[in-house]
Design a protein around this motif. Structure first.
Motif, PDB file in Angstrom:
ATOM      1  N   LYS A   4      78.527  33.579  25.548  1.00 24.59           N
ATOM      2  CA  LYS A   4      78.945  34.546  26.570  1.00 24.59           C
ATOM      3  C   LYS A   4      80.407  34.932  26.375  1.00 24.59           C
ATOM      4  O   LYS A   4      80.780  36.107  26.473  1.00 24.59           O
ATOM      5  N   ALA A   5      81.237  33.938  26.041  1.00 26.20           N
ATOM      6  CA  ALA A   5      82.663  34.223  25.790  1.00 26.20           C
ATOM      7  C   ALA A   5      82.835  35.083  24.546  1.00 26.20           C
ATOM      8  O   ALA A   5      83.657  36.009  24.516  1.00 26.20           O
ATOM      9  N   GLN A   6      82.054  34.802  23.508  1.00 25.55           N
ATOM     10  CA  GLN A   6      82.134  35.606  22.290  1.00 25.55           C
ATOM     11  C   GLN A   6      81.678  37.039  22.542  1.00 25.55           C
ATOM     12  O   GLN A   6      82.254  37.989  21.992  1.00 25.55           O
ATOM     13  N   ALA A   7      80.656  37.209  23.369  1.00 29.72           N
ATOM     14  CA  ALA A   7      80.193  38.551  23.708  1.00 29.72           C
ATOM     15  C   ALA A   7      81.273  39.326  24.466  1.00 29.72           C
ATOM     16  O   ALA A   7      81.489  40.518  24.223  1.00 29.72           O
ATOM     17  N   GLU A   8      81.961  38.632  25.365  1.00 31.35           N
ATOM     18  CA  GLU A   8      83.033  39.298  26.112  1.00 31.35           C
ATOM     19  C   GLU A   8      84.199  39.651  25.198  1.00 31.35           C
ATOM     20  O   GLU A   8      84.815  40.717  25.342  1.00 31.35           O
ATOM     21  N   MET A   9      84.488  38.774  24.229  1.00 31.73           N
ATOM     22  CA  MET A   9      85.548  39.083  23.286  1.00 31.73           C
ATOM     23  C   MET A   9      85.161  40.248  22.383  1.00 31.73           C
ATOM     24  O   MET A   9      85.994  41.083  22.033  1.00 31.73           O
ATOM     25  N   ALA A  10      83.883  40.304  22.018  1.00 35.75           N
ATOM     26  CA  ALA A  10      83.418  41.435  21.207  1.00 35.75           C
ATOM     27  C   ALA A  10      83.513  42.726  22.004  1.00 35.75           C
ATOM     28  O   ALA A  10      83.839  43.788  21.459  1.00 35.75           O
ATOM     29  N   ARG A  11      83.243  42.644  23.302  1.00 36.60           N
ATOM     30  CA  ARG A  11      83.365  43.828  24.153  1.00 36.60           C
ATOM     31  C   ARG A  11      84.823  44.286  24.228  1.00 36.60           C
ATOM     32  O   ARG A  11      85.123  45.490  24.199  1.00 36.60           O
ATOM     33  N   SER A  12      85.747  43.314  24.293  1.00 39.50           N
ATOM     34  CA  SER A  12      87.178  43.660  24.293  1.00 39.50           C
ATOM     35  C   SER A  12      87.590  44.269  22.956  1.00 39.50           C
ATOM     36  O   SER A  12      88.443  45.156  22.895  1.00 39.50           O
ATOM     37  N   LYS A  13      86.959  43.772  21.879  1.00 39.01           N
ATOM     38  CA  LYS A  13      87.267  44.302  20.548  1.00 39.01           C
ATOM     39  C   LYS A  13      86.860  45.763  20.424  1.00 39.01           C
ATOM     40  O   LYS A  13      87.558  46.576  19.810  1.00 39.01           O
ATOM     41  N   VAL A  14      85.728  46.136  21.025  1.00 38.10           N
ATOM     42  CA  VAL A  14      85.285  47.534  20.994  1.00 38.10           C
ATOM     43  C   VAL A  14      86.311  48.423  21.692  1.00 38.10           C
ATOM     44  O   VAL A  14      86.671  49.499  21.204  1.00 38.10           O
ATOM     45  N   VAL A  15      86.801  47.950  22.836  1.00 40.67           N
ATOM     46  CA  VAL A  15      87.809  48.724  23.570  1.00 40.67           C
ATOM     47  C   VAL A  15      89.097  48.815  22.769  1.00 40.67           C
ATOM     48  O   VAL A  15      89.765  49.854  22.729  1.00 40.67           O
ATOM     49  N   GLU A  16      89.460  47.713  22.098  1.00 40.18           N
ATOM     50  CA  GLU A  16      90.704  47.691  21.326  1.00 40.18           C
ATOM     51  C   GLU A  16      90.642  48.628  20.124  1.00 40.18           C
ATOM     52  O   GLU A  16      91.618  49.316  19.802  1.00 40.18           O
ATOM     53  N   GLU A  17      89.501  48.654  19.452  1.00 42.97           N
ATOM     54  CA  GLU A  17      89.361  49.463  18.242  1.00 42.97           C
ATOM     55  C   GLU A  17      89.221  50.949  18.542  1.00 42.97           C
ATOM     56  O   GLU A  17      89.382  51.778  17.649  1.00 42.97           O
ATOM     57  N   LYS A  18      88.913  51.299  19.774  1.00 41.23           N
ATOM     58  CA  LYS A  18      88.726  52.714  20.117  1.00 41.23           C
ATOM     59  C   LYS A  18      90.059  53.446  20.014  1.00 41.23           C
ATOM     60  O   LYS A  18      91.002  53.137  20.744  1.00 41.23           O
TER      61      LYS A  18
END
Length: 383
Positions: free
Chosen positions: A307-321
């Motif tokens: 769950k933590a990794q999924a949330e970090m991946a979600r933050s990564k999508v926002v960061e890379e945008k």
């Protein structure tokens, strides 16, 4: 003769040469402006007539020429991120996910210098075919490919089209409406080539500022296409920059869902065990309870980590945008690139210059040319 006398003689010779050169050079006083003015006045009718003919040709050229309008959009893309990378790295370390591989954004993989190549690519160009262009003033309401392939009035078309229709087949093949980038039709290929020439993207190497120029024969169409290109280019670059992060998010989200199902299953099994074995002190029962409890603890830890990794991946999508700042948005150009008044003035001046030169020097040089030509013919006849 001594040396001094020789020097004086040489100096006298040089002075005579200079005097001869000055006499041979034409001066303003030698040009008879009055004679030229009189000659031009006598031939004024011819000058006026030729000038009027060129003026009419210029008027026809100005009225029949295709007016071109250019719309410009200026955008500033984000070149990279550094601060967000360090913050994301600190968050992952706090959550114990240091080996996750999401510790920030590297240099921009899709450099701004490739933007012109992206816009000029066949896949990107063919995606512009379905743009809806509408100009009520000129009664335009169609797609871009429909507008660019519309039939225009021309005298040649009125003659050629009926002749070609005689030799055409009775059953015409249905024209393809879908676009296959691997195999374009002749019309689609011509439209794609035209768009590649009509659209240009210039990038400043120092600032990364991208300027999109679209040139069309209609101001509203040019503005519509420029606005659409800027939006689709942003979407294209955003999709590319976030593709890896979105794929990671989908993978981690799937693993988080699977680990949640395992956690729910282990939790139900342990709860069932506790409800049906309350008060029993058998070693086999206690061992089974310990096993179920360990499985529940493991499932809980795995679920929390996924769950933590999924949330970090979600933050990564926002960061890379990436973020794009539109400095100059698309707007309908009011003035065309080519002026009809300039065309008319150029034709009129050209006619006046040609007519004046003919009246002043045309007959004279034409007569000399004919004399030379006759001499050449006579010389050839004698031989």
């Amino acid at each position: 003769m001594d040396k001094n006398e020789l020097k004086e003689v040489l100096l006298d010779i040089e002075k005579e040469k200079r005097n001869l050169q000055q006499q041979q050079m034409p001066t303003e006083s030698e040009i008879d402006w009055k004679a030229l003015a009189t000659k031009a006045w006598l031939g004024r009718k011819k000058i006026i007539s030729i000038t009027i003919v060129f003026m009419v040709l210029g008027l026809i050229s100005a009225l029949t020429m295709t007016r071109q309008y250019t719309c410009t959009v200026t955008m500033m893309p984000e070149l990279g991120k550094s601060g967000s990378s360090s913050s994301l790295s600190s968050i992952t370390s706090m959550l114990g996910l240091g080996g996750m591989g999401l510790t920030g954004s590297s240099a921009d993989a899709y450099n701004v210098m490739v933007y012109p190549d992206v816009v000029a690519s066949t896949p990107f160009t063919t995606q512009l075919f379905d743009i809806k262009v509408k100009d009520e003033e000129n009664e335009i309401d169609t797609t871009l490919i429909g507008y660019l392939t519309r039939e225009k009035f021309s005298v040649t078309a009125l003659i050629v089209k009926p002749v070609l229709s005689v030799f055409s087949k009775d059953e015409e093949e249905k024209e393809k409406t879908d676009v296959d980038v691997f195999r374009l039709t002749k019309k689609q290929s011509l439209v794609a080539e035209f768009l590649k020439k009509a659209i240009s993207v210039d990038v400043d190497k120092k600032t990364g500022q991208a300027t999109i120029n679209v040139t069309m024969d209609n101001a509203v169409v040019a503005a519509t296409v420029a606005d659409t290109i800027s939006k689709r280019l942003k979407d294209y670059i955003t999709d590319y920059r976030t593709k890896k992060a979105r794929e990671d998010l989908m993978s981690y989200q799937k693993m988080a869902d699977e680990s949640y199902q395992a956690y729910v299953k282990a939790s139900k099994a342990y709860a069932y065990y506790q409800d049906h074995n309350r008060g029993l002190i058998l070693h086999s029962v206690i061992s089974e309870g310990t096993k179920l409890n360990n499985e529940l603890q493991i499932a809980t830890q795995v679920y929390q980590q996924m769950k933590a990794q999924a949330e970090m991946a979600r933050s990564k999508v926002v960061e890379e945008k990436p973020v794009f700042a539109i400095i100059q948005p698309a707007s309908v150009p009011l003035k065309p690139n080519n002026s009809r008044a300039k065309v008319l003035i150029i034709w009129t001046f050209l006619g006046f210059a040609i007519a004046t030169a003919w009246v002043l020097y045309g007959k004279e040089y034409l007569g000399k040319g004919l004399e030379i030509l006759n001499d050449v013919k006579k010389g050839g006849a004698k031989e």
